[in-house]
Motif scaffolding. Structure first.
Motif, short mmCIF file in Angstrom:
data_model
loop_
_atom_site.label_atom_id
_atom_site.label_comp_id
_atom_site.label_asym_id
_atom_site.label_seq_id
_atom_site.Cartn_x
_atom_site.Cartn_y
_atom_site.Cartn_z
N ALA A 539 0.84 -1.20 0.00
CA ALA A 539 0.00 0.00 0.00
C ALA A 539 0.87 1.25 0.00
N ASN A 540 0.61 2.15 -0.93
CA ASN A 540 1.49 3.31 -1.07
C ASN A 540 1.37 4.31 0.07
N THR A 541 0.36 4.14 0.91
CA THR A 541 0.13 5.05 2.03
C THR A 541 0.96 4.70 3.27
N ILE A 542 1.60 3.55 3.27
CA ILE A 542 2.40 3.11 4.42
C ILE A 542 3.79 3.75 4.35
N ALA A 543 4.28 4.23 5.50
CA ALA A 543 5.63 4.79 5.56
C ALA A 543 6.66 3.70 5.26
N LYS A 544 7.50 3.93 4.26
CA LYS A 544 8.53 2.95 3.90
C LYS A 544 9.79 3.15 4.72
N SER A 545 10.13 4.41 4.97
CA SER A 545 11.38 4.70 5.68
C SER A 545 11.14 5.83 6.68
N PHE A 546 11.59 5.62 7.91
CA PHE A 546 11.53 6.67 8.93
C PHE A 546 12.61 6.40 9.98
N ALA A 547 12.96 7.44 10.68
CA ALA A 547 13.99 7.35 11.72
C ALA A 547 13.44 7.93 13.02
N VAL A 548 13.93 7.40 14.13
CA VAL A 548 13.51 7.87 15.45
C VAL A 548 14.75 8.40 16.18
N PHE A 549 14.60 9.59 16.76
CA PHE A 549 15.70 10.23 17.47
C PHE A 549 15.29 10.46 18.93
N ALA A 550 16.18 10.15 19.86
CA ALA A 550 15.99 10.42 21.28
C ALA A 550 16.98 11.50 21.69
N ASP A 551 16.44 12.67 22.05
CA ASP A 551 17.29 13.83 22.38
C ASP A 551 18.34 14.08 21.30
N GLY A 552 17.90 13.99 20.05
CA GLY A 552 18.76 14.30 18.93
C GLY A 552 19.62 13.18 18.42
N GLN A 553 19.67 12.05 19.14
CA GLN A 553 20.50 10.92 18.70
C GLN A 553 19.62 9.85 18.06
N GLU A 554 20.02 9.41 16.85
CA GLU A 554 19.24 8.39 16.17
C GLU A 554 19.31 7.07 16.92
N VAL A 555 18.13 6.53 17.26
CA VAL A 555 18.06 5.26 17.99
C VAL A 555 17.38 4.17 17.17
N TYR A 556 16.80 4.54 16.03
CA TYR A 556 16.13 3.54 15.18
C TYR A 556 15.98 4.12 13.78
N CYS A 557 16.15 3.28 12.77
CA CYS A 557 15.89 3.69 11.39
C CYS A 557 15.52 2.47 10.58
N THR A 558 14.47 2.58 9.80
CA THR A 558 14.09 1.51 8.89
C THR A 558 14.01 2.07 7.48
N GLU A 559 14.46 1.30 6.52
CA GLU A 559 14.48 1.75 5.14
C GLU A 559 13.50 1.00 4.25
N ASN A 560 12.84 -0.03 4.79
CA ASN A 560 11.96 -0.82 3.92
C ASN A 560 10.78 -1.37 4.71
N ASN A 561 10.05 -0.50 5.37
CA ASN A 561 8.87 -0.94 6.10
C ASN A 561 7.70 -1.16 5.14
N TYR A 562 6.92 -2.23 5.39
CA TYR A 562 5.75 -2.51 4.57
C TYR A 562 4.54 -2.86 5.44
N LEU A 563 4.65 -2.67 6.75
CA LEU A 563 3.58 -3.01 7.68
C LEU A 563 2.83 -1.75 8.13
N SER A 564 1.52 -1.87 8.28
CA SER A 564 0.72 -0.73 8.73
C SER A 564 0.73 -0.58 10.24
N HIS A 565 1.05 -1.65 10.96
CA HIS A 565 1.14 -1.60 12.42
C HIS A 565 2.58 -1.90 12.81
N VAL A 566 3.25 -0.93 13.44
CA VAL A 566 4.66 -1.06 13.76
C VAL A 566 4.88 -0.71 15.22
N THR A 567 5.60 -1.56 15.93
CA THR A 567 6.02 -1.28 17.29
C THR A 567 7.54 -1.25 17.31
N VAL A 568 8.10 -0.12 17.73
CA VAL A 568 9.55 0.08 17.73
C VAL A 568 10.06 0.05 19.17
#
Length: 599
Positions: A539-568
């Motif tokens: 589905a083209n509406t699902i985020a494929k790539s996103f990153a999570v930052f904690a106080d400015g530091q990257e703690v998670y990044c995915t480049e090929n997500n295809y799921l509508s429900h994501v727990t990080v």
């Protein structure tokens, strides 16, 4: 048991019997909550009626905003990503992989439950025979769950159950007959065909039935609505020949092999008719596959603390212990199937529903066996109610709810009934947290999430945290739009310990970005393959790539997500959590229905 044959004893917390969608998701839901599970499945693959050896389409609640979520949507999204041409064996492998990757599940495939040992009103153990290893298994468990469809533990344990159609006097149901009987809905065998670029000849096997005219399917000499309903036009988005159905007027358990023989003759006869009798335009179509295992609709139904009726289905099922839902019409198949009979030749009697209906937890555990649960087409419902809730997407929700309930019962050392009396809110919260939609219960966002300030408007914040994680009437409601390159930022007054980030993306309820073919928009499963078939897409509406930052530091990044429900999983202490949206799977913007923190 013969002492010369191998015998193993296994001890576990939960034993699930039956590996269709209900049993598979019951096992997986419990295992993901830390429960040790043994799954006994009598076939070489999982999936039941949806598997490659039966190939019935998964169907569920009607209405684009009512489609099922949770584990059933995870399975579909995994299958779309890894199996865009919808190869049936890869569907099997996708489901198998979801269970196999969880170390809490031990699968016993090709294994049939044969006996049970009781201690009063509790099941102590079951015994099963694995045909591939010539091994007897005894499985001891705290809770047993029957997702076999045929309710094999009912005759083995003395659990109360029903079979057949209730009388109209018992519940006052409009679908019910004047007197009760043992009739059920029948079973079907289907076929798959493929369009080629050249004429293909078909010579029927010797046992095939003979249908010289279209009228042969009704037993009548004149064209009728019955003939039109029994559509034998095959194609990518055409019929799956579900109406090649028999056996509701017989014993769907003990007569199953006799019925298979008759169904095989009939399905080959139907293909012979399509190819060789009349002008059906299928000269270039080749028979690709015929099932040898019928798909079954109904047999035994357990009795729980609540029996769901037709009235509950039509009224919306407003149960306090709602844990799943249905929305397929009341669809009562003629027990005679395609066989001419002295009553009505109509293949099914249908009552459309105005809204989805809730299904109660109390219909998922036994009234008289303390540690017996069940999910699928054998739950505590009347025949009339079963005509709706038997479809596989509904059964998948029931399995996930049942497995979650079992995990909570084991957590507190109580019976399944004790979860209803003492832990119902926790059960419903867990089901909602795992991405399942419940029509009459909104999810409550955590207090930690509500403490945070966000870089969006107050109106958007209210929408994001309203606990309704999909549109209900019009596209786009209950969600906020996020642009690629933007960030969603949570800020706390003081640094806090953050467990996990939970995200719900739009799976494209229109399904237009998923498939160009109509049938694949309902659920991404293929049967017939015409030249017009186009591989499905994430589905083209699902985020494929996103990153999570904690106080400015990257703690998670995915480049090929295809799921509508994501727990990080984050497990960080931070004052600010920022999510940067890097790409969608094709849409200009992404639609976000939930973003919050869970422990």
């Amino acid at each position: 048991m013969n002492p010369n044959l191998r015998h193993e004893t296994l001890n576990t917390q939960l034993c699930v019997i039956g590996g269709g969608l209900a049993g598979s998701f019951a096992a997986l839901a419990a295992a993901r909550r830390g429960t040790k599970v043994v799954l006994i499945q009598d076939r070489p693959m999982l999936g039941g009626n949806a598997s490659s050896e039966i190939r019935m389409w998964v169907r569920g609640a009607q209405g684009i905003f009512n489609r099922e979520s949770g584990l059933i949507s995870e399975l579909e999204e995994r299958n779309i990503y890894g199996n865009p041409t919808l190869v049936h064996s890869l569907f099997d492998a996708t489901l198998y992989g979801m269970l196999r990757e969880n170390p809490n599940i031990q699968m016993l495939l090709n294994c049939s439950c044969a006996d049970a040992e009781m201690e009063g009103t509790k099941i102590k153990a079951v015994t099963a025979w694995q045909s591939t290893t010539y091994t007897w298994f005894t499985v001891e468990a705290d809770i047993f769950m029957d997702c076999s469809g045929d309710s094999i533990l009912a005759p083995l344990t003395g659990a109360e159950y029903r079979h057949g159609r209730e009388s109209k006097a018992e519940f006052g149901e409009t679908i019910a007959r004047e007197t009760e009987d043992q009739y059920t809905m029948g079973m079907s065998i289907i076929l798959a065909a493929r369009e080629t670029d050249h004429p293909v000849k078909f010579i029927p096997p010797s046992f095939a039935s003979y249908y010289p005219t279209d009228e042969s399917f009704s037993g009548n000499d004149v064209k009728s609505a019955h003939d039109q309903i029994r559509n034998h036009e095959v194609g990518t988005s055409k019929a799956n020949l579900w109406w090649v159905e028999l056996g509701g007027n017989m014993d769907s358990i003990h007569d199953a092999d006799k019925l298979r023989d008759r169904l095989l003759a009939n399905i080959y006869g139907v293909w012979d008719h399509i190819k060789n009798h009349g002008d059906h335009g299928k000269e270039n179509w080749d028979l690709e596959w015929v099932g040898f295992l019928p798909g079954k609709r109904e047999s035994r139904r357990y009795i729980g603390d609540v029996i769901v009726t037709e009235h509950d289905v039509i009224a919306g099922g407003h149960f306090e212990d709602e844990v799943a839902y249905g929305g397929w019409p009341l669809d009562d198949h003629n027990p005679y199937g395609m066989e001419k009979n002295p009553y009505s030749n109509a293949p099914s009697y249908m009552i459309p529903l105005k809204e989805p209906y809730g299904l109660p937890y109390r219909s998922l555990y036994s009234k008289n066996i303390d540690n017996l649960m069940f999910a699928g087409r054998n739950i505590s419902v009347t025949h009339a109610a079963l005509s709706s809730c038997r479809v596989m997407a509904t059964c998948a929700l029931l399995g996930q709810a049942c497995g979650t309930g079992a995990a909570i019962a084991l957590k507190y050392g109580c019976t399944p009934r004790g979860v209803y009396t003492d832990h119902l809110v926790e059960l419903q919260s867990a089901i909602l947290e795992d991405g399942v939609f419940l029509p009459h219960i909104a999810r409550k966002v955590s207090a930690q999430t509500l403490r945070a300030k966000l870089n969006i408007s107050d109106e958007e914040r209210e929408i994001l945290f309203n606990g309704v994680e999909r549109p209900r009437k019009v596209a786009g409601e209950n969600g906020i739009t996020q642009k690629v390159g933007d960030s969603l930022t949570f800020t706390f007054d003081e640094a806090e310990q953050i467990g996990s980030l939970r995200l719900r993306f739009d799976p494209d309820y229109s399904r237009r970005s998923v498939s160009d073919n109509m049938k694949m928009r309902v659920y991404a499963m293929k049967l017939h393959t015409g030249k017009d078939f186009v591989p499905v897409r994430v589905a083209n509406t699902i985020a494929k790539s996103f990153a999570v930052f904690a106080d400015g530091q990257e703690v998670y990044c995915t480049e090929n997500n295809y799921l509508s429900h994501v727990t990080v999983p984050l497990n960080v202490t931070a004052k600010e959590i920022r999510i940067k949206w890097l790409a969608t799977n094709g849409a200009e913007d992404l639609r976000l229905f939930a973003a919050d923190f869970i422990t």
